[in-house]
Design a protein around this motif. Structure first.
Motif, short mmCIF file in Angstrom:
data_model
loop_
_atom_site.label_atom_id
_atom_site.label_comp_id
_atom_site.label_asym_id
_atom_site.label_seq_id
_atom_site.Cartn_x
_atom_site.Cartn_y
_atom_site.Cartn_z
N TYR A 143 103.36 -20.57 74.49
CA TYR A 143 104.41 -21.25 75.27
C TYR A 143 105.80 -20.90 74.73
CZ TYR A 143 101.76 -24.48 78.33
OH TYR A 143 100.98 -25.02 79.32
N VAL A 144 105.95 -20.83 73.41
CA VAL A 144 107.26 -20.51 72.83
C VAL A 144 107.62 -19.05 73.15
CG1 VAL A 144 108.70 -20.51 70.77
CG2 VAL A 144 106.87 -22.19 70.99
N SER A 148 110.94 -18.10 75.20
CA SER A 148 111.96 -17.23 74.62
C SER A 148 112.17 -15.98 75.48
CB SER A 148 111.60 -16.85 73.18
OG SER A 148 110.61 -15.85 73.18
N LEU A 149 111.20 -15.71 76.36
CA LEU A 149 111.35 -14.61 77.33
C LEU A 149 111.99 -15.09 78.63
CD1 LEU A 149 107.82 -12.95 76.85
CD2 LEU A 149 110.01 -11.86 76.32
N GLY A 150 112.36 -16.38 78.66
CA GLY A 150 112.99 -16.94 79.85
C GLY A 150 112.00 -17.28 80.95
N ILE A 151 110.71 -17.40 80.59
CA ILE A 151 109.66 -17.70 81.58
C ILE A 151 109.19 -19.15 81.41
CG2 ILE A 151 107.30 -17.13 82.32
CD1 ILE A 151 107.96 -14.23 81.23
N GLU B 36 117.07 -27.84 60.24
CA GLU B 36 116.35 -27.16 61.32
C GLU B 36 115.34 -28.09 62.00
OE1 GLU B 36 117.32 -25.70 58.58
OE2 GLU B 36 118.38 -23.90 59.28
N LEU B 37 114.85 -29.05 61.29
CA LEU B 37 113.93 -30.03 61.89
C LEU B 37 114.58 -30.70 63.09
CD1 LEU B 37 111.27 -31.67 61.80
CD2 LEU B 37 112.34 -33.14 60.07
N PHE B 38 115.89 -30.96 62.97
CA PHE B 38 116.60 -31.69 64.02
C PHE B 38 117.38 -30.79 64.98
CE2 PHE B 38 115.64 -34.81 60.82
CZ PHE B 38 115.24 -35.89 61.58
N ASN B 39 117.73 -29.57 64.52
CA ASN B 39 118.62 -28.75 65.35
C ASN B 39 118.02 -27.43 65.85
OD1 ASN B 39 120.67 -30.59 64.96
ND2 ASN B 39 121.40 -29.59 63.09
N TYR B 40 116.99 -26.94 65.19
CA TYR B 40 116.52 -25.59 65.53
C TYR B 40 115.70 -25.59 66.82
CZ TYR B 40 114.74 -20.88 64.91
OH TYR B 40 114.44 -19.56 65.08
N SER B 41 115.90 -24.55 67.60
CA SER B 41 115.22 -24.45 68.89
C SER B 41 115.06 -22.99 69.30
CB SER B 41 116.07 -25.20 69.92
OG SER B 41 115.81 -24.74 71.22
N ILE B 42 114.03 -22.70 70.07
CA ILE B 42 113.85 -21.36 70.66
C ILE B 42 113.76 -21.52 72.18
CG2 ILE B 42 112.25 -19.40 70.90
CD1 ILE B 42 111.43 -19.76 68.01
#
Lengths: 160, 160
Positions: A143-144, A148-151, B36-42
């Protein structure tokens, strides 16, 4: 006298639950573009096709082994699989194989201790739960990749 | 006469299985750096702490609801949680709450149809499996976050 114990979940229900998850995983495979399915990676991890091959190596062979008692070593590598269609075909064959062998596992067997793939000791139910949990885990990773591929991935709670 | 049906998995086994997963999820929370626990995202997804709050909103409240029959709306938002220690404290409180309410769920209840959080209809077992599966799913997403941060996650198969 009717002294039966209610079963928390029946064998048929567990199979349907898993096949619902497997149908979702199939749709996640489909959602990947051909190239990224085999090449895309984050943080040095495997491609999603690599993870799917692990799942193919575990699910149907594991159920066949539990049903028949014939132990085979774990094989997570499939040679010559370079296209999405090939992977989906293997997935569908595994679906059929699981449906074929599952009814041969008696309800009594679930609590028996086995050594799956001649390597991992546990109860039958804990081995099967591992197959399912491991699929959910790797699909979550997929899913990630998709995001990250915009899908937009299929909804997690939709089990066709 | 001994006409009992073997249970595929017992209620105690399912609780231990889930708490094994929950202990692993706790270690994944711990593995994140505070920020990063609170702010990181992909890919525009939530932070891992945001996913953990969803899990906190579902797991213990869901089991309490099943055990007591008192329905409450789903709440996945926790105000003022900005530190890892606060999140881990909520996690540990949820662990205790699940252990407290779980034994109040009778084995018969698992096959009964319920409407969890007044919203989602299904059997008790399918609701509980959703709690567990959803946790594995989001934790899998967290694994990719960790890997992309150069952090090795705890082994998926180690359930302390």
């Amino acid at each position: 006298m009717n002294t039966t114990t209610a079963s928390l979940i029946t064998s048929e229900e567990l199979l349907a639950h898993w096949q619902g998850h497997r149908a979702l995983t199939r749709r996640v495979i489909e959602a990947f573009p051909e190239k990224e399915l085999f090449n895309y990676s984050i943080g040095g991890m495997r491609s999603f096709s690599g993870m799917v091959m692990e799942l193919l190596g575990i699910g149907a062979p594991g159920i066949q082994e539990i049903a028949t008692g014939q132990i085979n070593p774990l094989n997570e590598h499939f040679e010559g699989i370079t296209q999405k269609e090939q992977l989906l075909k293997l997935w569908d064959e595994a679906t059929e194989k699981i449906n074929t062998y599952w009814p041969q596992i008696s309800e009594d067997q679930f609590s028996k201790v086995i050594t799956i793939f001649g390597q991992y000791e546990g109860t039958t139910w804990s081995s099967i739960f591992y197959f399912i949990d491991n699929e959910i885990h790797h699909r979550g990773e997929g899913y990630v990749y998709l995001r990250s591929l915009g899908i937009t991935p299929p909804f997690f709670y939709e089990r066709p």
